[in-house]
Design a protein around this motif. Structure first.
Motif, PDB file in Angstrom:
ATOM      1  N   HIS A 266       0.120 -23.401 -19.243  1.00  0.00           N
ATOM      2  CA  HIS A 266       0.674 -22.480 -18.240  1.00  0.00           C
ATOM      3  C   HIS A 266      -0.457 -21.838 -17.449  1.00  0.00           C
ATOM      4  O   HIS A 266      -1.472 -21.442 -18.022  1.00  0.00           O
ATOM      5  CB  HIS A 266       1.502 -21.394 -18.924  1.00  0.00           C
ATOM      6  CG  HIS A 266       2.379 -20.642 -17.967  1.00  0.00           C
ATOM      7  ND1 HIS A 266       1.885 -19.656 -17.134  1.00  0.00           N
ATOM      8  CD2 HIS A 266       3.702 -20.750 -17.687  1.00  0.00           C
ATOM      9  CE1 HIS A 266       2.880 -19.189 -16.385  1.00  0.00           C
ATOM     10  NE2 HIS A 266       3.992 -19.839 -16.707  1.00  0.00           N
ATOM     11  N   PRO A 267      -0.309 -21.738 -16.133  1.00  0.00           N
ATOM     12  CA  PRO A 267      -1.369 -21.129 -15.332  1.00  0.00           C
ATOM     13  C   PRO A 267      -1.790 -19.748 -15.827  1.00  0.00           C
ATOM     14  O   PRO A 267      -2.986 -19.423 -15.825  1.00  0.00           O
ATOM     15  CB  PRO A 267      -0.733 -21.028 -13.936  1.00  0.00           C
ATOM     16  CG  PRO A 267       0.205 -22.188 -13.880  1.00  0.00           C
ATOM     17  CD  PRO A 267       0.768 -22.296 -15.277  1.00  0.00           C
ATOM     18  N   CYS A 306       9.783 -17.517 -10.740  1.00  0.00           N
ATOM     19  CA  CYS A 306       8.765 -17.432 -11.775  1.00  0.00           C
ATOM     20  C   CYS A 306       8.065 -16.088 -11.638  1.00  0.00           C
ATOM     21  O   CYS A 306       7.525 -15.771 -10.590  1.00  0.00           O
ATOM     22  CB  CYS A 306       7.745 -18.559 -11.622  1.00  0.00           C
ATOM     23  SG  CYS A 306       6.362 -18.376 -12.756  1.00  0.00           S
ATOM     24  N   PHE A 308       5.385 -15.075 -12.535  1.00  0.00           N
ATOM     25  CA  PHE A 308       3.947 -15.140 -12.324  1.00  0.00           C
ATOM     26  C   PHE A 308       3.615 -15.566 -10.890  1.00  0.00           C
ATOM     27  O   PHE A 308       2.454 -15.602 -10.508  1.00  0.00           O
ATOM     28  CB  PHE A 308       3.339 -16.116 -13.339  1.00  0.00           C
ATOM     29  CG  PHE A 308       1.833 -16.139 -13.359  1.00  0.00           C
ATOM     30  CD1 PHE A 308       1.108 -14.966 -13.531  1.00  0.00           C
ATOM     31  CD2 PHE A 308       1.132 -17.320 -13.218  1.00  0.00           C
ATOM     32  CE1 PHE A 308      -0.280 -14.973 -13.550  1.00  0.00           C
ATOM     33  CE2 PHE A 308      -0.254 -17.348 -13.242  1.00  0.00           C
ATOM     34  CZ  PHE A 308      -0.957 -16.171 -13.411  1.00  0.00           C
ATOM     35  N   HIS A 309       4.632 -15.833 -10.069  1.00  0.00           N
ATOM     36  CA  HIS A 309       4.328 -16.459  -8.778  1.00  0.00           C
ATOM     37  C   HIS A 309       3.485 -15.588  -7.853  1.00  0.00           C
ATOM     38  O   HIS A 309       2.746 -16.096  -7.022  1.00  0.00           O
ATOM     39  CB  HIS A 309       5.600 -16.978  -8.083  1.00  0.00           C
ATOM     40  CG  HIS A 309       6.352 -15.965  -7.281  1.00  0.00           C
ATOM     41  ND1 HIS A 309       7.599 -15.500  -7.622  1.00  0.00           N
ATOM     42  CD2 HIS A 309       6.043 -15.337  -6.125  1.00  0.00           C
ATOM     43  CE1 HIS A 309       8.016 -14.639  -6.718  1.00  0.00           C
ATOM     44  NE2 HIS A 309       7.091 -14.510  -5.795  1.00  0.00           N
ATOM     45  N   CYS A 312      -0.034 -16.464  -9.159  1.00  0.00           N
ATOM     46  CA  CYS A 312      -0.339 -17.807  -9.639  1.00  0.00           C
ATOM     47  C   CYS A 312      -1.163 -18.613  -8.641  1.00  0.00           C
ATOM     48  O   CYS A 312      -0.755 -18.798  -7.500  1.00  0.00           O
ATOM     49  CB  CYS A 312       0.949 -18.572  -9.933  1.00  0.00           C
ATOM     50  SG  CYS A 312       0.620 -20.234 -10.551  1.00  0.00           S
ATOM     51  N   TRP A 314      -1.548 -21.708  -8.635  1.00  0.00           N
ATOM     52  CA  TRP A 314      -0.968 -23.033  -8.451  1.00  0.00           C
ATOM     53  C   TRP A 314       0.426 -22.981  -7.830  1.00  0.00           C
ATOM     54  O   TRP A 314       1.105 -23.981  -7.747  1.00  0.00           O
ATOM     55  CB  TRP A 314      -0.887 -23.777  -9.789  1.00  0.00           C
ATOM     56  CG  TRP A 314      -2.181 -24.330 -10.283  1.00  0.00           C
ATOM     57  CD1 TRP A 314      -2.705 -25.546  -9.972  1.00  0.00           C
ATOM     58  CD2 TRP A 314      -3.100 -23.724 -11.193  1.00  0.00           C
ATOM     59  NE1 TRP A 314      -3.894 -25.729 -10.627  1.00  0.00           N
ATOM     60  CE2 TRP A 314      -4.175 -24.630 -11.386  1.00  0.00           C
ATOM     61  CE3 TRP A 314      -3.154 -22.495 -11.861  1.00  0.00           C
ATOM     62  CZ2 TRP A 314      -5.260 -24.346 -12.212  1.00  0.00           C
ATOM     63  CZ3 TRP A 314      -4.231 -22.228 -12.684  1.00  0.00           C
ATOM     64  CH2 TRP A 314      -5.261 -23.142 -12.852  1.00  0.00           C
ATOM     65  N   ARG A 315       0.838 -21.786  -7.444  1.00  0.00           N
ATOM     66  CA  ARG A 315       2.190 -21.600  -6.919  1.00  0.00           C
ATOM     67  C   ARG A 315       2.514 -22.598  -5.808  1.00  0.00           C
ATOM     68  O   ARG A 315       1.702 -22.868  -4.934  1.00  0.00           O
ATOM     69  CB  ARG A 315       2.278 -20.185  -6.353  1.00  0.00           C
ATOM     70  CG  ARG A 315       3.502 -19.904  -5.544  1.00  0.00           C
ATOM     71  CD  ARG A 315       3.265 -18.591  -4.828  1.00  0.00           C
ATOM     72  NE  ARG A 315       4.397 -18.191  -4.021  1.00  0.00           N
ATOM     73  CZ  ARG A 315       4.345 -17.170  -3.180  1.00  0.00           C
ATOM     74  NH1 ARG A 315       3.225 -16.470  -3.056  1.00  0.00           N
ATOM     75  NH2 ARG A 315       5.400 -16.857  -2.475  1.00  0.00           N
ATOM     76  N   CYS A 320       9.044 -22.103  -7.173  1.00  0.00           N
ATOM     77  CA  CYS A 320       8.328 -21.007  -7.830  1.00  0.00           C
ATOM     78  C   CYS A 320       8.913 -19.634  -7.488  1.00  0.00           C
ATOM     79  O   CYS A 320       9.031 -18.772  -8.343  1.00  0.00           O
ATOM     80  CB  CYS A 320       6.848 -21.034  -7.462  1.00  0.00           C
ATOM     81  SG  CYS A 320       6.021 -22.498  -8.119  1.00  0.00           S
ATOM     82  N   PRO A 325      11.598 -20.453 -14.334  1.00  0.00           N
ATOM     83  CA  PRO A 325      11.380 -21.582 -15.248  1.00  0.00           C
ATOM     84  C   PRO A 325      11.702 -21.195 -16.688  1.00  0.00           C
ATOM     85  O   PRO A 325      11.432 -20.079 -17.113  1.00  0.00           O
ATOM     86  CB  PRO A 325       9.893 -21.896 -15.086  1.00  0.00           C
ATOM     87  CG  PRO A 325       9.280 -20.668 -14.531  1.00  0.00           C
ATOM     88  CD  PRO A 325      10.335 -19.895 -13.821  1.00  0.00           C
ATOM     89  N   CYS A 343       6.871 -23.417 -16.902  1.00  0.00           N
ATOM     90  CA  CYS A 343       6.293 -23.589 -15.564  1.00  0.00           C
ATOM     91  C   CYS A 343       6.900 -24.846 -14.970  1.00  0.00           C
ATOM     92  O   CYS A 343       6.937 -25.889 -15.628  1.00  0.00           O
ATOM     93  CB  CYS A 343       4.767 -23.723 -15.654  1.00  0.00           C
ATOM     94  SG  CYS A 343       4.005 -24.288 -14.118  1.00  0.00           S
ATOM     95  N   HIS A 344       7.367 -24.762 -13.722  1.00  0.00           N
ATOM     96  CA  HIS A 344       7.991 -25.917 -13.088  1.00  0.00           C
ATOM     97  C   HIS A 344       7.019 -27.074 -12.917  1.00  0.00           C
ATOM     98  O   HIS A 344       7.414 -28.226 -12.862  1.00  0.00           O
ATOM     99  CB  HIS A 344       8.518 -25.530 -11.693  1.00  0.00           C
ATOM    100  CG  HIS A 344       9.600 -24.491 -11.730  1.00  0.00           C
ATOM    101  ND1 HIS A 344      10.716 -24.635 -12.502  1.00  0.00           N
ATOM    102  CD2 HIS A 344       9.726 -23.305 -11.082  1.00  0.00           C
ATOM    103  CE1 HIS A 344      11.505 -23.577 -12.332  1.00  0.00           C
ATOM    104  NE2 HIS A 344      10.916 -22.753 -11.484  1.00  0.00           N
ATOM    105  N   PHE A 345       5.745 -26.736 -12.787  1.00  0.00           N
ATOM    106  CA  PHE A 345       4.790 -27.767 -12.390  1.00  0.00           C
ATOM    107  C   PHE A 345       3.728 -28.049 -13.458  1.00  0.00           C
ATOM    108  O   PHE A 345       2.634 -28.508 -13.153  1.00  0.00           O
ATOM    109  CB  PHE A 345       4.136 -27.378 -11.062  1.00  0.00           C
ATOM    110  CG  PHE A 345       5.132 -27.293  -9.934  1.00  0.00           C
ATOM    111  CD1 PHE A 345       5.583 -28.451  -9.315  1.00  0.00           C
ATOM    112  CD2 PHE A 345       5.648 -26.064  -9.530  1.00  0.00           C
ATOM    113  CE1 PHE A 345       6.522 -28.385  -8.289  1.00  0.00           C
ATOM    114  CE2 PHE A 345       6.584 -25.997  -8.508  1.00  0.00           C
ATOM    115  CZ  PHE A 345       7.030 -27.156  -7.891  1.00  0.00           C
ATOM    116  N   ILE A 349       0.142 -29.969 -12.865  1.00  0.00           N
ATOM    117  CA  ILE A 349      -1.093 -29.194 -13.008  1.00  0.00           C
ATOM    118  C   ILE A 349      -1.986 -29.830 -14.076  1.00  0.00           C
ATOM    119  O   ILE A 349      -3.189 -30.015 -13.873  1.00  0.00           O
ATOM    120  CB  ILE A 349      -0.783 -27.726 -13.350  1.00  0.00           C
ATOM    121  CG1 ILE A 349      -0.050 -27.062 -12.175  1.00  0.00           C
ATOM    122  CG2 ILE A 349      -2.062 -26.958 -13.671  1.00  0.00           C
ATOM    123  CD1 ILE A 349       0.534 -25.699 -12.482  1.00  0.00           C
TER     124      ILE A 349
END
Ligand SMILES: Nc1ncnc2c1ncn2[C@@H]1O[C@H](COP(=O)(O)OP(=O)(O)OP(=O)(O)O)[C@@H](O)[C@H]1O
Ligand SMILES: Nc1ncnc2c1ncn2[C@@H]1O[C@H](COP(=O)(O)OP(=O)(O)O)[C@@H](O)[C@H]1O
Ligand code: SF4
Ligand code: SF4
Ligand SMILES: [Mg+2]
Ligand SMILES: [Mg+2]
Lengths: 404, 338
Positions: A266-267, A306, A308-309, A312, A314-315, A320, A325, A343-345, A349
């Motif tokens: 997770h980021p 999310c 954390f967006h 983040c 990596w958003r 996001c 998520p 995390c969606h991605f 990542i």
């Protein structure tokens, strides 16, 4: 809780009978009240906002995350010291919230809490003996004087204090010794689960290790299950079998201690781990930090999607910001099913298909106020501000800085 | 140990110390109580552009050292001896108004709890402006945009709005930034930071540490970093002083000190912290606590907790012996005598 290799959780699928704690969809929301008699609810602090958590018998589960992310509240919710707003918690198969009276008292002894600041959790007017006997009496464990005396000696020996400590008072001990007393008190009632909230963070480094080792020894000796709440990532990794990373009221990643540190997915976990200063200058010079910008958003106004967006690196444009998520198993080579990420991605990542980018920082305003009155004109000078404050304080007899 | 990274900025800035502390001794004398020596003959130098660390556990005298240098100890109930020479002047001999002037102009300090050093009833922007007006003799009109720039410089988002915020409306990290902005407002030549990140989350700590590092590099400000966190020291300090019981027990460049700790206390500290950057291994705690200390006057204070004491340790005071860039106070160092 040993540092030796054990079968990974992936090889030992969660067996319902082995679970000591089974929490589902736990939410704890605190109302924010305003008004003269505090009757107006103007919002909520979403301290814990939908957490599933399973702890197996005999394991140590570590909860990490930044201040205010809801670690302590979740710990208390599991013990029903802070009744969940929503969701269920089964401890050893029983829903603690449904228990009352004698049945509740009987079960209570199975779950004990150890706190960060041993001084404030121990009554200064009680001797160590009376502190320890108190809990035993409450649970009907101190009936026979001779057996009690023997038990007290055993407890002190177990936590490494001399028998002479019984007649002393908490202020006569050092911080580390007081934490030993707190642990002895929890042990006195023969619990199954100990929730330790920041058990070593008030202690000096040299003493921290003594208490960490003690917790490990006691676990083996008394078959204890631990939920350890702490913000120090190195301590949590050392002590835990499995770890859950929290961000703003939710779990964002869960894995065995070794998997989590070997490959954070997770980021937020990545940023968190990369931020820990290492006591090795060469490692420090070589370290690649993922510096987060800005503050942790207020848990009373968690970001959409999310959480954390807003920070983040990596958003992404899609998902996001508007889709929250869920913790899920990811499809990345070598990552076991026990390693779950919200995390969606996570896959993209991990495979390096998405790159980090710049984030614009935002600050979190600490009190409850509207977003649009930023242009209120402040006082013209320090003297004027202080005079304003004096007027306000003499009017309300309480120093409240003149806020909007 | 072969140091790969660049060595202390000492080389860059010449060898003249900016601050030279010699034999600093602070004794608290409370009525009806035994006098208590919190800082017991501490000496160290700080050169321009250099970051010097004071590290040790709680109560070892870190804060009292810095407060004594800054002239911020309570006026009564203590005795301060020794010298702290800053740019040719002994700070310990300055009157309170001269010292106040110095504090604004040449030396600034930031504390663990920024709230206690900010005025709660004055907006943060105004507090920064005030410093500029008072110490840089600027007009309000000139100071306001500069205050805004300073807030921006220390990474406070949306500085125009934040200028009007009161301290209680800011998060701990933002308050610490505001305090750093105030410290910078007087363009100090020496900055003393006492546990500036201890109360902060680790992600925010990383931001503040990288900010401090940048400032030292860009402005050449000398930094005294006080912390109990060996990780913070390892990343930031050119030179590290390890304190125990009010005395320096070991000193060295960060690569030497961490690569080859010689004092049993330094070594014990390193063995007792769990490491993120290595396999999980059992911890070796230092036994006992500081309440077991012996008096330095007739022994090594650390002897009751030491892993390798010898007879003389409880009979005489070990002296701080310097050799090159290192100093050590121990009769039986780790790795044997050299
Ligand atoms: N009784 C309460 N009433 C209102 N809000 C509360 C209460 N207890 C906790 N909170 C809020 O809930 C959020 C989570 O708090 P919690 O104590 O669980 O955080 P934490 O992760 O343990 O943080 P820390 O690391 O600082 O101990 C915080 O915003 C806190 O202010
Ligand atoms: N104003 C004071 N009066 C008496 N004792 C003090 C005072 N300030 C600090 N001390 C004592 O001096 C010792 C060193 O304190 P300090 O420098 O604050 O430690 P630290 O290294 O944790 O910063 C401690 O034993 C502390 O209790
Ligand atoms: S879901 Fe989006 S914002 Fe959230 S952690 Fe993953 S990439 Fe970042
Ligand atoms: S002087 Fe003696 S007791 Fe003190 S640290 Fe050295 S070996 Fe240990
Ligand atoms: Mg907490
Ligand atoms: Mg201090």
């Amino acid at each position: 809780m040993t540092a030796t290799a054990e079968p990974t959780p992936a090889e030992t699928p969660v067996d319902e009978r082995e679970l000591l704690v089974d929490a589902r969809g736990v939410k704890v929301h605190f109302p924010i009240k305003r008004g003269v008699i505090l009757d107006k609810v103007i919002g909520h602090v979403y301290a814990v906002d939908g957490v599933d958590l399973q702890i197996r018998k005999g394991e140590t589960y570590g909860l990490v995350g930044e201040s205010g992310c809801g670690k302590s509240t979740l710990g208390k919710a599991i013990l029903n010291l802070e009744p969940p707003t929503e969701g269920s918690v089964l401890v050893d198969g029983t829903d603690v919230a449904s228990l009352k009276g004698a049945a509740l008292r009987r079960r209570r002894k199975d779950f004990q809490m150890v706190f960060q600041d041993p001084m404030s959790s121990l009554d200064p007017r009680q001797s160590v003996e009376s502190l320890l006997v108190e809990g035993m009496k409450a649970h009907g464990l101190a009936t026979d004087a001779k057996a009690t005396a023997k038990r007290l000696r055993e407890l002190l020996a177990a936590v490494g204090l001399p028998a002479a400590a019984l007649k002393k008072y908490p202020h006569e001990f050092s911080g580390g010794q007081r934490q030993r007393i707190g642990i002895a008190r929890a042990l006195a009632v023969e619990p199954k689960l100990i929730v330790a909230d920041e058990p070593v963070s008030a202690l000096d480094v040299s003493v921290q290790a003594q208490v960490i080792n003690l917790l490990e020894e006691l676990q083996d000796e008394f078959d204890l299950t631990y939920l350890v709440v702490a913000h120090d990532l190195a301590v949590v990794r050392h002590i835990s079998d499995r770890i859950g990373v929290m961000y703003l009221g939710g779990l964002v990643e869960e894995a065995s201690a070794d998997d989590l540190y070997a490959q954070p997915l997770h980021p937020y976990t990545r940023a968190l781990l990369s931020a820990v200063p290492l006591p090795d200058p060469a490692a420090e010079d070589a370290r690649e930090q993922i510096l987060l910008v800005g503050d942790l958003p207020s848990p009373s106004r968690p970001p959409s999607g999310c959480r954390f967006h807003t920070r983040c690196p990596w958003r992404q444009e899609t998902r996001c910001d508007d889709e929250r998520p869920q913790l899920r198993v990811v499809e990345v080579d070598g990552v076991p099913a026990s390693h779950r990420v919200a995390c969606h991605f996570a896959e993209e990542i991990a495979r390096g298909e998405i790159q980090r980018h710049e984030v614009t920082a935002t600050a979190t305003v600490q009190d409850w106020r509207g977003e649009d009155e930023g242009d209120a004109i402040g006082p013209a000078s320090v003297a004027e501000a202080e005079a304003d404050a004096r007027r306000t304080s003499s009017a309300s007899s309480q120093v409240t800085p003149p806020g909007p | 140990m072969t140091a790969t990274a660049t060595t202390p900025s000492t080389n860059r800035h010449g060898d003249e110390p900016l601050l030279s502390v010699r034999d600093l001794r602070v004794t608290f004398t409370r009525q009806g109580e035994e006098p208590f020596t919190a800082v017991d003959g501490v000496s160290f130098d700080v050169r321009p552009g250099q970051t010097v660390g004071l590290v040790g556990e709680s109560g070892c005298g870190k804060s009292v050292t810095s407060l004594a240098i800054m002239g911020l100890l309570p006026r009564r109930g203590n005795r301060v001896e020794g010298t702290a020479t800053f740019d040719g002047t002994d700070l310990l001999r300055l009157g309170s108004s001269e010292m106040r002037d110095r504090r604004g102009r040449d030396i600034a300090m930031i504390f663990q709890d920024p709230l206690s050093s900010l005025n709660p009833v004055v907006p943060v922007g105004l507090q920064v402006t005030e410093v500029l007006e008072r110490h840089r003799k600027m007009s309000r009109k000139a100071a306001t945009p500069l205050a805004r720039d300073l807030l921006k410089r220390v990474g406070i988002p949306d500085p125009d709005r934040r200028l009007k915020d009161y301290p209680h409306q800011m998060s701990g990290g933002m308050r610490q930034r505001a305090l750093i902005a105030m410290a910078l407002a007087c363009a100090p030549r020496l900055l003393i930071a006492d546990e500036p990140t201890t109360a902060l989350d680790v992600t925010i700590q990383a931001q503040i540490l990288s900010l401090l590092k940048e400032l030292v590099q860009e402005t050449g400000t000398a930094l005294v970093m006080i912390t109990h966190d060996l990780g913070v020291v390892a990343g930031l300090c050119d030179e590290v002083n390890v304190l125990y019981g009010g005395r320096i027990v070991e000193r060295g460049g960060r690569h030497e000190l961490f690569g080859q700790p010689r004092h049993p206390y330094t070594n014990g500290l390193l063995a007792s912290i769990p490491r993120l950057d290595a396999e999980r291994a059992p911890l070796t705690p230092i036994p006992g606590s500081v309440s077991d200390n012996l008096p330095w006057t007739s022994a090594c204070a650390f002897a009751p907790r030491c892993s390798q004491p010898v007879d003389v340790c409880t009979q005489r005071t070990p002296q701080l012996e310097e050799s090159g860039s290192r100093a050590l106070r121990c009769f039986n160092p780790v790795g044997g005598p050299r």
